[in-house]
Design an enzyme around this catalytic site. Sequence first.
Site, PDB file in Angstrom:
ATOM      1  N   CYS A 132     -50.802  17.683   3.567  1.00 47.48           N
ATOM      2  CA  CYS A 132     -51.827  16.961   2.813  1.00 47.48           C
ATOM      3  C   CYS A 132     -51.194  16.168   1.678  1.00 47.48           C
ATOM      4  O   CYS A 132     -50.822  16.732   0.639  1.00 47.48           O
ATOM      5  CB  CYS A 132     -52.867  17.942   2.270  1.00 47.48           C
ATOM      6  N   CYS A 135     -53.197  16.173  -1.575  1.00 49.81           N
ATOM      7  CA  CYS A 135     -53.158  17.463  -2.264  1.00 49.81           C
ATOM      8  C   CYS A 135     -51.844  17.652  -3.015  1.00 49.81           C
ATOM      9  O   CYS A 135     -51.829  18.154  -4.150  1.00 49.81           O
ATOM     10  CB  CYS A 135     -53.308  18.613  -1.268  1.00 49.81           C
ATOM     11  N   ASP A 136     -50.731  17.277  -2.383  1.00 50.75           N
ATOM     12  CA  ASP A 136     -49.415  17.678  -2.892  1.00 50.75           C
ATOM     13  C   ASP A 136     -48.501  16.532  -3.281  1.00 50.75           C
ATOM     14  O   ASP A 136     -47.393  16.776  -3.786  1.00 50.75           O
ATOM     15  CB  ASP A 136     -48.707  18.535  -1.832  1.00 50.75           C
TER      16      ASP A 136
END
Length: 314
Positions: A132, A135-136
């Site tokens: 992701c 997300c990261d």
Amino acid sequence: MYKSIIIGTGPAGLTAAIYMARANLNPLVIEGPQPGGQLTTTTEVENFPGFPDGILGSELMDNMRKQAQRFGAEFRTGWITSVDLSQKPFTLKVEGHGELKAESIIVSTGASARYLGIPGEQENIGRGVSTCATCDGFFFRGKKIIVVGGGDSAMEEAHFLTRFASEVVLVHRREELRASKIMQDRARSNPKITWSLNRAPLEVLAGERGVTGLKVWNNETGQEEIIETDGIFIAIGHTPNTGFLAGQLPTDEQGYLLVHPGTTETDIPGVFACGDVQDHRYRQAISAAGTGCMAALDAERYLEGIPAEEVLTL
């Protein structure tokens, strides 16, 4: 007999459980072998509203679970072996719990990221391996990273990650990409994206601090190579977790459950779908939680006998 059974305990399912429980509907929540869903494989979550310093994914999910339990949601753990949506009440058979019946069902089983299945991959999730970018990506500011994949999602993730990384290397096992021309052109015009095509990933390499490189097989030279990197993003697609439904609900060509536009209603009255199992576009914890709220409200109105066409006038 339950008023509602919620299948899945990611952000969507747990949000639905909170709303259903607060409405005194005492939902039963069925959680599989990975309670909390994909978010539990993420270390720090920094984009969920309300946590200015971030929060561990597992802690966020645990808090949501406790909140649902506080209002009266019941939890059971086990595999669902079969579901019968052909007649009401609906019937579920759950391993270790026998046959359960419900007036309504909320499906929130999510989608599982596809992995490469190579050595070093699973043990380094959260240590440099991710599925992701949104997300990261922030954690790789100023670093060199790899995106593995050849479709639109890989092009999109690579382009997004150039906001943070000093260099993004796109690795694909073939010379030809599956991505649409417009997405390919966009990626090729980005000066931060470099290409390692015709290279098949063999192994994720890591040290004490996490990922250090990706070992690949160069199909042109017939030799192994090592591409040094600080992080590896796997972008080869997701598989919606709908197998247990045995085709009883319609899906799109990718297998995601179809819902009526603007709602979480499926083609079977009393069955609702929320979260990543019906969302192949956003796949975020906050958007999943939002549809979990929608599913709970849709189910509550269904149980109260309010026709769907009258909801807009309320």
